[in-house]
Design an enzyme around this catalytic site. Sequence first.
Site, PDB file in Angstrom:
ATOM      1  N   TYR A 194      -4.221  -7.021 -59.290  1.00 28.66           N
ATOM      2  CA  TYR A 194      -3.076  -6.875 -58.662  1.00 28.66           C
ATOM      3  C   TYR A 194      -2.167  -7.714 -59.686  1.00 28.66           C
ATOM      4  O   TYR A 194      -1.430  -8.649 -59.377  1.00 28.66           O
ATOM      5  CB  TYR A 194      -2.804  -7.412 -57.360  1.00 28.66           C
ATOM      6  N   HIS A 224       0.123  -9.096 -62.625  1.00 30.38           N
ATOM      7  CA  HIS A 224       1.485  -9.408 -62.734  1.00 30.38           C
ATOM      8  C   HIS A 224       1.866  -9.932 -64.232  1.00 30.38           C
ATOM      9  O   HIS A 224       0.742 -10.141 -65.145  1.00 30.38           O
ATOM     10  CB  HIS A 224       2.033 -10.328 -61.794  1.00 30.38           C
ATOM     11  N   GLY A 260       2.137 -12.850 -65.387  1.00 31.25           N
ATOM     12  CA  GLY A 260       1.282 -13.985 -65.696  1.00 31.25           C
ATOM     13  C   GLY A 260      -0.147 -13.570 -66.398  1.00 31.25           C
ATOM     14  O   GLY A 260      -0.319 -13.951 -67.419  1.00 31.25           O
ATOM     15  N   HIS A 261      -0.590 -12.694 -65.677  1.00 30.09           N
ATOM     16  CA  HIS A 261      -2.045 -12.102 -66.117  1.00 30.09           C
ATOM     17  C   HIS A 261      -1.891 -11.412 -67.637  1.00 30.09           C
ATOM     18  O   HIS A 261      -2.544 -11.503 -68.457  1.00 30.09           O
ATOM     19  CB  HIS A 261      -2.540 -10.966 -65.221  1.00 30.09           C
ATOM     20  N   GLN A 310      -3.009 -21.858 -66.542  1.00 29.99           N
ATOM     21  CA  GLN A 310      -2.789 -23.265 -66.194  1.00 29.99           C
ATOM     22  C   GLN A 310      -2.280 -23.550 -64.843  1.00 29.99           C
ATOM     23  O   GLN A 310      -2.368 -24.325 -64.194  1.00 29.99           O
ATOM     24  CB  GLN A 310      -1.605 -24.010 -67.031  1.00 29.99           C
ATOM     25  N   LYS A 311      -1.786 -22.287 -64.141  1.00 32.06           N
ATOM     26  CA  LYS A 311      -1.448 -22.060 -62.812  1.00 32.06           C
ATOM     27  C   LYS A 311      -2.518 -22.468 -61.988  1.00 32.06           C
ATOM     28  O   LYS A 311      -2.289 -23.235 -60.967  1.00 32.06           O
ATOM     29  CB  LYS A 311      -1.194 -20.586 -62.535  1.00 32.06           C
ATOM     30  N   SER A 355       2.198 -14.982 -58.874  1.00 31.21           N
ATOM     31  CA  SER A 355       1.025 -14.982 -58.070  1.00 31.21           C
ATOM     32  C   SER A 355       0.823 -13.545 -57.289  1.00 31.21           C
ATOM     33  O   SER A 355       1.884 -13.061 -56.986  1.00 31.21           O
ATOM     34  CB  SER A 355       0.750 -16.248 -57.255  1.00 31.21           C
TER      35      SER A 355
HETATM   36  P1  AMP Z   1      -6.139 -14.486 -60.399  1.00 31.36           P
HETATM   37  O1  AMP Z   1      -6.171 -12.906 -60.472  1.00 31.36           O
HETATM   38  O2  AMP Z   1      -5.093 -14.904 -59.330  1.00 31.36           O
HETATM   39  O3  AMP Z   1      -7.472 -14.985 -59.964  1.00 31.36           O
HETATM   40  O4  AMP Z   1      -5.874 -15.125 -61.656  1.00 31.36           O
HETATM   41  C1  AMP Z   1      -6.307 -14.673 -63.006  1.00 31.36           C
HETATM   42  C2  AMP Z   1      -6.169 -15.614 -64.167  1.00 31.36           C
HETATM   43  O5  AMP Z   1      -4.425 -15.480 -64.097  1.00 31.36           O
HETATM   44  C3  AMP Z   1      -6.286 -17.104 -63.575  1.00 31.36           C
HETATM   45  O6  AMP Z   1      -7.000 -17.628 -64.913  1.00 31.36           O
HETATM   46  C4  AMP Z   1      -4.985 -17.550 -63.227  1.00 31.36           C
HETATM   47  O7  AMP Z   1      -4.936 -19.116 -63.548  1.00 31.36           O
HETATM   48  C5  AMP Z   1      -3.989 -16.872 -64.061  1.00 31.36           C
HETATM   49  N1  AMP Z   1      -2.808 -16.615 -63.709  1.00 31.36           N
HETATM   50  C6  AMP Z   1      -2.253 -16.649 -62.195  1.00 31.36           C
HETATM   51  N2  AMP Z   1      -1.209 -16.529 -62.228  1.00 31.36           N
HETATM   52  C7  AMP Z   1      -0.593 -16.950 -63.370  1.00 31.36           C
HETATM   53  C8  AMP Z   1       0.646 -17.275 -63.988  1.00 31.36           C
HETATM   54  N3  AMP Z   1       1.743 -17.327 -63.114  1.00 31.36           N
HETATM   55  N4  AMP Z   1       0.959 -17.657 -65.274  1.00 31.36           N
HETATM   56  C9  AMP Z   1      -0.295 -17.560 -66.086  1.00 31.36           C
HETATM   57  N5  AMP Z   1      -1.424 -17.384 -65.692  1.00 31.36           N
HETATM   58  C10 AMP Z   1      -1.583 -17.229 -64.506  1.00 31.36           C
END
Ligand code: AMP
Length: 299
Positions: A32, A34, A36-37, A167-168, A204
Amino acid sequence: MRIVSKAAAMQKCALQWKGRGVRVGFVPTMGYLHAGHLSLLRAARKRVGKSGRVVVSIYVNPTQFAPTEDLAKYPRDLKRDLKLCREAGVDVVFTPSDVEMYPVGSSRCDDRTAQRAVPTPFSTYVVEEKLSRTMEGAARPMHFRGVTTVVAKLFNLVLPDVAVFGQKDFQQAAIIKRMVADLNFPVKIIVAPTLREADGLAMSSRNKYLTGDLRRQATTLWRVIQTAKWVVKKSKSVSAADFKSDLKLLIEIEPDAKLDYVEFFNPETLSSASKVSRGTQMALAVFIGKTRLIDNTRL
Ligand code: AMP
């Protein structure tokens, strides 16, 4: 772009790259995707260059969710994720199934439930025993055991030279770094900055749950972070206990906001700080309605 769903195929591909001296950058995600990813993907590409390979895993890991958490309704849109990965120049998307990752069934955090439900032969976990006790670890028992286990497995399948985390999830990144150092994984961990929406809300996948006024209320995390920064700038040192109660009041001005925790700590050791001053790390988790959001900053 190649889509790989079998663990053995992923490892074979990684071993072939290794044999040819190709550098591999890896970004583990739960999908999913975004912006950030996508920023992590760019950081990975920057590290391995044009001649390297960038691998993204998309896997909603059941062992890091407690039985009461949102595993079943965690947002998913693989078609859209694949399109974004293709546009971002990703080389391989690794999308394993639960059976690939945890043979003969998947288990959630709660072992007793899992053992009742699935007689899985999977019985080896990676457990970090110090940094994972506080904050997310205290609020979500067994969560980090699931995270370190799946990341260790993914590292063994993707064999990255560099892996990028956000860093989130500050505590998660610290725990992964510790695991890599303690267990001698030959991978460099990069921690990339948090990307935010225009109003400061950290991006997120779970923001999708925030509909109507809840989306506005969610900015309370960013507002409180800004306030904390301002207070620390104005005063040399503040009592952590007093500061926590003041910030709780501020957060819960919003009718649907409920503070789970706010912590002040040393960014290297994660040990709790009794006095808050410049350089102290702050992290908080807040329920906005039923959605639990986390954020953090260096003060
Ligand atoms: P997740 O899919 O939520 O497990 O996140 C995968 C990776 O993306 C993890 O290393 C998170 O810390 C990073 N991540 C999630 N949200 C952000 C964001 N807003 N900005 C940068 N990295 C993010």
